[in-house]
Design an enzyme around this catalytic site. Sequence first.
Site, short mmCIF file in Angstrom:
data_model
loop_
_atom_site.label_atom_id
_atom_site.label_comp_id
_atom_site.label_asym_id
_atom_site.label_seq_id
_atom_site.Cartn_x
_atom_site.Cartn_y
_atom_site.Cartn_z
N GLU A 103 0.71 -1.35 0.04
CA GLU A 103 -0.04 0.11 0.02
C GLU A 103 0.95 1.10 0.05
OE1 GLU A 103 -3.02 1.08 -0.31
OE2 GLU A 103 -4.43 0.02 1.05
N ASP A 104 0.44 2.25 -0.35
CA ASP A 104 1.18 3.52 -0.59
C ASP A 104 1.02 4.23 1.03
OD1 ASP A 104 -1.68 4.23 -0.80
OD2 ASP A 104 -1.35 5.54 -2.65
N ASP A 107 -4.11 5.04 6.58
CA ASP A 107 -4.53 6.09 7.38
C ASP A 107 -5.81 5.63 8.33
OD1 ASP A 107 -6.54 6.40 5.55
OD2 ASP A 107 -5.95 8.23 4.52
N PHE A 156 -2.96 16.00 4.48
CA PHE A 156 -3.56 15.51 3.19
C PHE A 156 -2.28 15.61 2.47
CE2 PHE A 156 -4.91 15.79 -1.02
CZ PHE A 156 -5.44 14.46 -1.15
N ARG A 169 0.08 12.12 -8.95
CA ARG A 169 0.71 10.49 -8.68
C ARG A 169 2.23 10.66 -9.09
NH1 ARG A 169 -3.07 6.88 -7.05
NH2 ARG A 169 -5.12 7.18 -8.18
#
Length: 186
Positions: A103-104, A107, A156, A169
């Site tokens: 996963e990037d 959260d 964010f 991205r």
Amino acid sequence: MAKDDMQELYDRVLFSHQDIVDATKEVARKIENDYAGKNPLVIGALKGAVFFMTDLLKEASLLCEIDFIDVSSYGNSTTSSGKIRIDKDVQRDLTGRDILIVEDIVDTGYTLKFMKDLFLERGAKSVKCAVLLDKEARRATDIKADYIGRACPDEFVVGYGLDFAGKYRNVDFIGVPKDKYIKELG
């Protein structure tokens, strides 16, 4: 917009390209040790994890197979809805397999928990997760990643796979975008 001009979109850079390279190498070493002599199925969470997964697997001396899943809980928002939708499912049989989810970012943990539970229900022998960023302050579940590149502040962030409405991205660093650009995109 030229790539060099993209930095103008950011309020500040949190993780430089070199920070990301270093974190990826650290995670790769741990995975190599834990999966020595095994043939894990590495499942990348599309689309954000593609950059991290590619670099991670190039760094790790690891016999493995790869597959992808595309799940979403964000849409075009900056916060998770908590409702998970599968847009593309894995193609391989998971029965008896050691699974490594890549996963990037984690959260709230909703997406990771959903994938882990899904893979175990499908008969996986084990399920672990490698993430580039862990935003623990936003965790709404008891899920934890097994391999963490860097802790992420409760902001964010976009870049290096992380997006907002499909943009950002392809930037090779991770930063906090300026509020005015998020408003323009939203």
